[in-house]
Design a protein around this motif. Structure first.
Motif, mmCIF file in Angstrom:
data_model
loop_
_atom_site.group_PDB
_atom_site.id
_atom_site.type_symbol
_atom_site.label_atom_id
_atom_site.label_comp_id
_atom_site.label_asym_id
_atom_site.label_seq_id
_atom_site.Cartn_x
_atom_site.Cartn_y
_atom_site.Cartn_z
ATOM 1 N N GLN A 76 0.828 -1.205 0.000
ATOM 2 C CA GLN A 76 0.000 0.000 0.000
ATOM 3 C C GLN A 76 0.861 1.254 0.000
ATOM 4 O OE1 GLN A 76 -2.498 -0.570 3.455
ATOM 5 N NE2 GLN A 76 -4.146 -1.504 2.249
ATOM 6 N N ALA A 77 1.945 1.231 0.768
ATOM 7 C CA ALA A 77 2.832 2.395 0.831
ATOM 8 C C ALA A 77 3.468 2.672 -0.530
ATOM 9 C CB ALA A 77 3.910 2.174 1.888
ATOM 10 N N GLU A 78 3.870 1.616 -1.233
ATOM 11 C CA GLU A 78 4.506 1.787 -2.537
ATOM 12 C C GLU A 78 3.518 2.350 -3.555
ATOM 13 O OE1 GLU A 78 7.310 -0.798 -5.628
ATOM 14 O OE2 GLU A 78 6.167 -1.808 -4.050
ATOM 15 N N LEU A 79 2.300 1.817 -3.555
ATOM 16 C CA LEU A 79 1.291 2.329 -4.481
ATOM 17 C C LEU A 79 0.972 3.787 -4.165
ATOM 18 C CD1 LEU A 79 -0.803 2.026 -6.712
ATOM 19 C CD2 LEU A 79 -2.383 1.046 -5.020
ATOM 20 N N GLY A 80 0.809 4.096 -2.880
ATOM 21 C CA GLY A 80 0.515 5.471 -2.494
ATOM 22 C C GLY A 80 1.607 6.430 -2.911
ATOM 23 N N SER A 81 2.856 6.014 -2.756
ATOM 24 C CA SER A 81 3.986 6.870 -3.125
ATOM 25 C C SER A 81 3.979 7.201 -4.606
ATOM 26 C CB SER A 81 5.299 6.176 -2.743
ATOM 27 O OG SER A 81 6.409 6.934 -3.177
ATOM 28 N N ARG A 82 3.636 6.242 -5.435
ATOM 29 C CA ARG A 82 3.660 6.453 -6.878
ATOM 30 C C ARG A 82 2.564 7.406 -7.351
ATOM 31 N NH1 ARG A 82 8.070 5.722 -9.487
ATOM 32 N NH2 ARG A 82 6.779 5.696 -11.358
ATOM 33 N N ILE A 83 1.477 7.512 -6.604
ATOM 34 C CA ILE A 83 0.381 8.388 -7.039
ATOM 35 C C ILE A 83 0.247 9.624 -6.143
ATOM 36 C CG2 ILE A 83 -0.894 6.467 -8.068
ATOM 37 C CD1 ILE A 83 -2.744 6.499 -5.632
ATOM 38 N N GLY A 84 1.243 9.835 -5.272
ATOM 39 C CA GLY A 84 1.231 11.025 -4.429
ATOM 40 C C GLY A 84 0.243 10.969 -3.290
ATOM 41 N N ARG A 85 -0.010 9.768 -2.793
ATOM 42 C CA ARG A 85 -0.942 9.589 -1.689
ATOM 43 C C ARG A 85 -0.275 8.813 -0.561
ATOM 44 N NH1 ARG A 85 -5.616 12.618 -1.402
ATOM 45 N NH2 ARG A 85 -6.466 12.931 -3.479
ATOM 46 N N SER A 86 -0.900 8.829 0.612
ATOM 47 C CA SER A 86 -0.348 8.112 1.759
ATOM 48 C C SER A 86 -0.792 6.655 1.758
ATOM 49 C CB SER A 86 -0.809 8.776 3.060
ATOM 50 O OG SER A 86 -2.209 8.623 3.216
ATOM 51 N N ARG A 87 -0.095 5.839 2.556
ATOM 52 C CA ARG A 87 -0.513 4.448 2.715
ATOM 53 C C ARG A 87 -1.914 4.380 3.307
ATOM 54 N NH1 ARG A 87 -1.927 1.001 5.943
ATOM 55 N NH2 ARG A 87 -1.766 2.502 7.637
ATOM 56 N N LYS A 88 -2.214 5.299 4.253
ATOM 57 C CA LYS A 88 -3.539 5.319 4.876
ATOM 58 C C LYS A 88 -4.627 5.578 3.838
ATOM 59 C CE LYS A 88 -6.265 7.737 8.382
ATOM 60 N NZ LYS A 88 -6.301 8.851 9.355
ATOM 61 N N TRP A 89 -4.356 6.485 2.914
ATOM 62 C CA TRP A 89 -5.347 6.788 1.876
ATOM 63 C C TRP A 89 -5.630 5.548 1.037
ATOM 64 C CZ3 TRP A 89 -5.738 6.528 -3.395
ATOM 65 C CH2 TRP A 89 -6.780 7.246 -3.995
ATOM 66 N N VAL A 90 -4.580 4.811 0.660
ATOM 67 C CA VAL A 90 -4.770 3.590 -0.130
ATOM 68 C C VAL A 90 -5.587 2.574 0.666
ATOM 69 C CG1 VAL A 90 -3.618 1.651 -1.259
ATOM 70 C CG2 VAL A 90 -2.664 3.959 -1.458
ATOM 71 N N SER A 91 -5.281 2.452 1.961
ATOM 72 C CA SER A 91 -6.019 1.517 2.805
ATOM 73 C C SER A 91 -7.501 1.871 2.859
ATOM 74 C CB SER A 91 -5.426 1.521 4.217
ATOM 75 O OG SER A 91 -6.193 0.713 5.089
ATOM 76 N N GLU A 92 -7.797 3.164 2.998
ATOM 77 C CA GLU A 92 -9.194 3.591 3.066
ATOM 78 C C GLU A 92 -9.890 3.428 1.720
ATOM 79 O OE1 GLU A 92 -8.826 7.531 4.587
ATOM 80 O OE2 GLU A 92 -8.865 6.872 6.678
ATOM 81 N N LEU A 93 -9.169 3.669 0.637
ATOM 82 C CA LEU A 93 -9.729 3.444 -0.696
ATOM 83 C C LEU A 93 -10.115 1.980 -0.864
ATOM 84 C CD1 LEU A 93 -10.278 4.052 -3.720
ATOM 85 C CD2 LEU A 93 -7.838 3.652 -4.118
ATOM 86 N N GLU A 94 -9.220 1.092 -0.496
ATOM 87 C CA GLU A 94 -9.479 -0.334 -0.665
ATOM 88 C C GLU A 94 -10.599 -0.824 0.243
ATOM 89 O OE1 GLU A 94 -4.993 -1.697 -2.075
ATOM 90 O OE2 GLU A 94 -5.709 -2.220 -0.071
ATOM 91 N N GLY A 95 -10.756 -0.166 1.395
ATOM 92 C CA GLY A 95 -11.808 -0.568 2.320
ATOM 93 C C GLY A 95 -13.138 0.099 2.059
ATOM 94 N N GLY A 96 -13.168 1.021 1.078
ATOM 95 C CA GLY A 96 -14.411 1.709 0.755
ATOM 96 C C GLY A 96 -14.836 2.723 1.788
ATOM 97 N N SER A 97 -13.895 3.187 2.647
ATOM 98 C CA SER A 97 -14.255 4.108 3.724
ATOM 99 C C SER A 97 -13.895 5.550 3.426
ATOM 100 C CB SER A 97 -13.565 3.685 5.026
ATOM 101 O OG SER A 97 -12.158 3.690 4.874
ATOM 102 N N THR A 98 -13.549 5.858 2.184
ATOM 103 C CA THR A 98 -13.289 7.235 1.795
ATOM 104 C C THR A 98 -13.995 7.521 0.485
ATOM 105 O OG1 THR A 98 -11.565 8.897 1.443
ATOM 106 C CG2 THR A 98 -11.177 6.735 0.473
ATOM 107 N N SER A 99 -14.162 8.807 0.161
ATOM 108 C CA SER A 99 -14.781 9.206 -1.102
ATOM 109 C C SER A 99 -13.726 9.918 -1.939
ATOM 110 C CB SER A 99 -15.968 10.138 -0.850
ATOM 111 O OG SER A 99 -17.003 9.455 -0.217
ATOM 112 N N PRO A 100 -12.865 9.189 -2.631
ATOM 113 C CA PRO A 100 -11.745 9.796 -3.333
ATOM 114 C C PRO A 100 -12.171 10.461 -4.623
ATOM 115 C CG PRO A 100 -11.815 7.465 -3.789
ATOM 116 C CD PRO A 100 -12.923 7.734 -2.798
#
Length: 345
Positions: free
Chosen positions: A35-59
């Motif tokens: 998650q950290a690696e994916l977030g780094s490549r798109i300018g986002r945090s690991r937490k943001w990727v985690s929330e995206l994958e869990g459906g708990s954010t509205s990106p």
């Protein structure tokens, strides 16, 4: 350079925000990407990727598309052309009709809150009839994606306002949300409301915006305070009716005019004074009449906008509305208004 080389035929992903999140997580794990690696490549945090994958954010859709592209996936947006809306409504008292109306058609969903008219005057249309007429007129224009929500509402007000010019006529507040491209176009007229999660920054991904027009609250303050005191002191029905009539007269004098407040009532130009905008989000968004907002800031789960939003998104709307109505009914002297909630995905 992408984190991974795109597939020769990218795997399409579509569906709700939670379905897209699950698809991204499955693809990321298959490729052995953290998650950290994916977030780094798109300018986002690991937490943001985690929330995206869990459906708990509205990106925003751009960030989702970037994540999908890095994983060799194609984000299919065809499913965003219409909305799935589920709603419920209850009257403040079962001794009188519910003046709230909600509906959805194609890409558009709406909530309409008819304003009770306490004066004993002859009216061609009552608030409930007007709210239903306004809703039908909005629904008939729902497929017209070339028209803005302002134009659709102005046309609906014009068509639904059929009373003689000599009458003050009924009034209603309106909240609308329309799936448009990669997000939602929205409109709020009066103290109806729209709630949505915003994604202003990676560190504030769960912030909840409340969009409502509170200009009415600054009008007729002495009369509103007098009615509140009468209600809380257990005043007689006649005295309470008199205080309500005083408030109605004071509000009517400032309705749909500069320096006053704006609602759906007679003048189509009122739509031009609504709050109107666009937000790039996958949703969900909530539409609510002001009867739902009375519990915000009180007990759990409504102590904050974020916790209220989470509760209302997760629970069936009929359950959420019933809980709000029961909570207000349990408070001695409290106003129990019609309450409507629509979850739009």
């Amino acid at each position: 350079m992408s984190l991974v080389q795109p597939l020769q035929h990218p795997a399409p992903i579509a569906g709700s925000a939670s379905a897209i999140g699950r698809a991204i997580r499955a693809r990321r794990r298959m490729l052995g990407v953290s998650q950290a690696e994916l977030g780094s490549r798109i300018g986002r945090s690991r937490k943001w990727v985690s929330e995206l994958e869990g459906g708990s954010t509205s990106p925003g859709i751009d960030s989702v598309a970037s994540a999908a592209a890095c994983l060799g996936m194609d984000l299919t947006l065809e499913h965003l052309g219409s909305v799935r809306a589920r709603g419920a409504s209850l009257p403040g008292s079962f001794e009188r009709p519910n003046e709230d109306v909600w509906g959805s058609e194609g890409p558009l969903a709406w909530v309409i809150d008819g304003a009770t008219q306490p004066l004993e005057t002859v009216q061609t249309l009552d608030a409930r009839t007007y709210a239903h007429a306004l809703g039908r007129a909005i629904g008939e224009r729902a497929a017209d994606t070339r028209a803005s929500l302002t134009e659709i509402l102005a046309d609906a007000i014009d068509r639904a306002s059929t009373w003689p010019a000599a009458e003050p006529g009924p009034a209603a507040t309106v909240a609308m949300a329309r799936r448009s491209g990669t997000g939602f176009e929205w409109l709020v007229l009066g103290d109806a409301a729209l709630l949505m999660r915003t994604d202003a920054s990676a560190s504030d991904a769960r912030r909840v915006a409340l969009l409502t027009d509170d200009r009415l609250a600054s009008i007729a303050v002495p009369e509103r305070e007098a009615r509140r005191r009468a209600r809380e002191s257990g005043a007689s029905p006649d005295e309470l009716a008199e205080r309500s009539a005083d408030l109605y007269r004071a509000e009517l004098a400032m309705r749909n005019r500069p320096g006053g407040y704006w609602v759906a009532s007679g003048d189509p130009d009122a739509a031009r004074h609504a709050l109107h905008g666009y937000t790039d989000t996958l949703g969900p968004v909530l539409l609510a009449s002001d009867g739902m907002l009375d519990v915000l800031g009180t007990a759990a789960p409504w102590r904050t906008r974020r916790t209220a939003f989470a509760s209302w998104v997760e629970a069936p709307p009929e359950e959420s509305v019933a809980r709000v109505r029961d909570a207000r009914s349990a408070i001695p002297g409290a106003k129990v208004d019609d309450a409507t909630l629509v979850v739009v995905r």
